[in-house]
Design an enzyme around this catalytic site. Structure first.
Site, short mmCIF file in Angstrom:
data_model
loop_
_atom_site.label_atom_id
_atom_site.label_comp_id
_atom_site.label_asym_id
_atom_site.label_seq_id
_atom_site.Cartn_x
_atom_site.Cartn_y
_atom_site.Cartn_z
N HIS A 296 3.58 -9.61 21.41
CA HIS A 296 3.04 -9.04 22.61
C HIS A 296 4.10 -8.03 22.99
CE1 HIS A 296 1.87 -9.82 26.98
NE2 HIS A 296 3.10 -9.24 27.09
N GLU A 297 5.51 -8.34 22.80
CA GLU A 297 6.31 -7.43 23.41
C GLU A 297 6.48 -6.04 22.61
OE1 GLU A 297 7.99 -7.74 26.02
OE2 GLU A 297 7.23 -9.73 26.78
N HIS A 300 3.87 -4.03 23.78
CA HIS A 300 4.11 -3.12 24.81
C HIS A 300 4.92 -1.89 24.50
CE1 HIS A 300 2.87 -5.30 28.30
NE2 HIS A 300 3.56 -6.51 27.97
N HIS A 402 -0.90 -5.50 31.87
CA HIS A 402 -1.40 -6.46 31.04
C HIS A 402 -2.98 -6.57 31.44
CE1 HIS A 402 2.68 -7.93 31.66
NE2 HIS A 402 2.41 -8.18 30.29
#
EC number: 3.4.24.-
Length: 716
Positions: A296-297, A300, A402
């Site tokens: 997830h990070e 980003h 998100h």
């Protein structure tokens, strides 16, 4: 032993991640059924000696006859907690921390394979080396290698560059640019260290220092010449484990962002991921969650960031947002971000149903790039959907960075980790729409949440959806309207892979009027209804069934995910004869399971669903309870279960799911044969009548020596 089928060695595995979407299930009265009456009284416990009550079975211990009291039917339940992480607050670096328009030299020596994968070069900071050995091994040998391997297989850079050599930061954060010169020149001095987030960039990755003394031309390069830089990479990821201020003030595992963008296409070429050292867990059951967080990070940092929306390009390489004279998009000082155009994100007003039959205006922000629109329309089966909704709650770092959690609950790029994160085609479409990547859609993971539910689901409030299903006497899946209570009323997670509980609860204060959805709730006074909503704020307080974990004396015991073998209940606490493992699924229980041994009975207060194995056959779906199979002829069929396990008889009723939920091919549904409805194993571990006779004879045998001794004393 056999019931409604045959005993076999083991059930064959079913299709990996579920099958077709479930349709609405009609409710007929109380589907859960009444709780079985207690067969005794007293405290909780396993199948062992309990408080005295009516007499049950008998047991010999070292030749002494013991009479055991009856055991309670309601055993005490361990506390449970819903597995919701704090919202991800993606920190977009300020314009002084991000360096744009970094000039990259073309690599003329090595030509890139046109079908090559994204290449991420991982550089571990010294802080990683200072971790405890088991944590260091986890980070360097498992966590990041697995996350990066997945992302490299999933994405390919459209316009790969040569070697990466990053720009230096300036000591005063002030710099000049010269026309037709790709470099930037610091006014005064270059910074002693150039950082990517909290991590110091190695000198061998940095361009030569270029300065303008006293802010005047001529300007030039000083110090050592350009080093070789980073070869064979599209993105450099600096990984640290620094105990930063964010780690001390926020309950987070890690955070990440980009720090430098290349000049031609504005693509991020460097970023960082910092792990909070005290939050790194080496527990095996927590690895999947940590791996999902790291993916997830990194996503980003690669492109899914509100700070990058204004830099997205179309498929021809043209910017989707117009540029100013300096070649950058306009800067929005109130947001602290470069301002995107409505070709990327668009503001839309929705008509929003709330309590008291009111309709209010609800503002949402939609990501409207072409592939995202296409994939969102296909996923929800809504041909007029304008785009995919972005998160509108959670504060800075969560909002806009998100997907909206109400609509894509367990998608990996929603703002909090609740359960079973998956990277869907919609996120892959966004990464393609940056203009920087091509996506390998075969790497997308199946997302069940919201699939095929139509425009009413995706464009209206969850109150509208819940009310519509209530009127039709249908379950409002994927939402729910059952209050969390003690004992718990268990159900299944929406994808049927975990036991779950509806997260509808009372809050200490009334919810914002925009998120008050209930006109009535069983047993709740009308004046208290504004206090009730789903536990996850960023899901717009919409209640949904959520997996959880059991705790004992505050210590984590196990989670409710059916697929994790370590979640298997202890032998004498497995009331429902459940089986956890890679091929297990969640099934609804029509009644509470009861464990019987002679006249002793045990039941668990929290019931409603459990984990069992299923298999596909030409006859239809088979449900396995231990080594006994039961054939499901139609969805909703009641399966009477009665099996022997570990010296106990387990009685209960399961509800058949649809065969199509798990199998690729299914026969037409039929009514089950009469024997299938009533058949139960004639198990009897002890005969009460014969047991009583034996018990009386044994009592007499023990009393006879005492009686003989008494008579001898009287005689003398």
């Amino acid at each position: 032993m056999r019931a409604n089928g045959e005993a076999a060695d083991s059930p064959p595995p079913v299709r990996g991640e579920g099958g077709r979407r479930r349709g609405g299930v009609a409710l007929h009265g109380n589907d859960a059924g009444p709780k079985m009456a207690a067969a005794g009284s007293g405290g909780a416990g396993g199948p062992g000696p309990g408080p005295r009550g009516r007499w049950g079975g008998c047991l010999w211990v070292r030749g002494v006859l013991l009479v055991l009291g009856g055991l309670p039917a309601g055993a005490g339940a361990a506390p449970v907690s819903l597995g919701t992480s704090p919202p991800c607050r993606h920190h977009v670096l300020s314009d002084t921390e991000v360096i744009n328009k970094v000039h990259l030299k073309t690599n003329h020596v090595t030509k890139r394979d046109a079908d090559g994968h994204l290449r991420i070069k991982t550089i571990y900071d010294q802080s990683i080396e200072e971790l405890l050995p088991e944590k260091r091994y986890l980070v360097k040998n498992k966590l990041f290698p697995q996350a990066i391997s997945y992302l490299e297989k999933t994405f390919q850079v459209r316009r790969p560059a040569g070697r990466i050599l990053l720009s230096r930061q300036c000591a005063t954060n002030q710099y000049l640019r010269k026309e037709n010169d790709p470099h930037r020149y610091c006014t005064g001095e270059c910074a002693v260290h150039t950082k990517c987030g909290p991590v110091i960039v190695p000198e061998e990755h940095l361009q030569q220092c270029r300065v303008c003394r006293e802010g005047k031309w001529p300007c030039g390069a000083v110090g050592v010449l350009d080093p070789e830089g980073v070869r064979d990479a599209d993105f450099v990821l600096y990984v640290g484990a620094l105990a930063t201020e964010r780690c001390s003030h926020e309950n987070i595992i890690s955070y990440a962002a980009y720090c430098q963008q290349e000049a031609k296409m504005d693509r991020p070429i460097a970023g960082y991921a910092n792990l909070c050292p005290n939050m790194i867990s080496t527990q095996p059951q927590e690895f999947i969650g940590m791996l999902s967080t790291v993916k997830h990070e990194i996503i980003h940092a690669l492109g899914f960031s509100a700070g990058l929306f204004a830099f997205y390009h179309d498929q021809d390489g043209n910017p989707l947002t117009s540029r100013s004279a300096d070649g950058l998009p306009p800067f929005n000082y109130s947001l602290g971000l470069y301002q995107w155009s409505d070709k990327v994100v668009r503001k839309v007003e929705r008509l929003w149903n709330v309590r008291d039959n009111k309709i209010v205006r609800h503002t949402v922000y939609l990501l409207v790039t072409p592939r995202v629109v296409e994939e969102a329309r296909k996923h929800f089966n809504c041909p007029v959907l304008e785009g995919m909704e972005l998160e509108n709650q959670g504060g800075m770092g969560t909002e806009l960075n998100h997907w909206e959690k109400r609509l894509l609950e367990n998608e990996a790029m929603t703002g909090s980790h609740t359960q079973n994160r998956v990277l869907s085609r919609i996120t892959l479409a966004l990464m393609e729409d940056t203009g920087w990547y091509k996506a390998n859609y075969s790497m997308a993971e199946k997302l069940d949440w919201g699939r095929g539910l139509g425009c009413e689901f995706v464009r209206k409030s969850c109150k509208f959806w819940i009310d519509q299903h209530r009127q039709r006497r249908q379950v409002p899946s994927p939402y729910c309207d059952t209050l969390r209570s003690n004992p718990l009323q268990l159900t299944c997670r929406q994808d049927q892979r975990a036991v779950a509980v509806c997260n509808l609860q009372r809050f200490p204060n009334p919810l914002p009027p925009e998120y008050q959805y209930f006109d009535e709730l069983s047993g709740i006074p009308a004046e208290d209804l504004p206090y009730y909503g789903g536990a996850v704020e960023i899901a717009d307080y919409c209640p949904f069934s959520q997996e959880f974990s059991w705790h004992l004396s505050g210590e984590y015991q196990r989670s409710s995910d059916c697929r994790i073998l370590e979640n298997q209940p202890e032998l004498f606490k497995n009331y429902g004869a459940e089986q956890y493992g890679p091929h297990s699924v969640c099934l609804l229980q029509k009644s509470a399971f009861v464990m019987e041994q002679c006249e002793r009975k045990l039941s668990y207060p929290d019931w409603g669903s459990g984990c069992y194995q299923v298999s596909c056959s030409p006859q239809g779906l088979k449900v396995w309870v231990q080594d006994t199979s039961y054939l499901c002829s139609r969805a909703g069929q009641v399966l009477p279960v009665r099996i022997q396990m570990n010296g106990w008889i387990h009685n209960g009723n399961l509800l058949c799911p649809s065969c199509w939920d798990f199998c690729e091919q299914c026969p037409p549904e039929t009514d089950p044969p009469a024997a299938n409805l009533t058949r139960a194993l004639p198990l009897d571990l002890c005969s009460c009548s014969s047991s009583l006779v034996v018990t009386l004879w044994l009592l007499l045998g023990n009393l006879f020596p005492l009686l003989a001794g008494f008579l001898l004393c009287v005689w003398h």
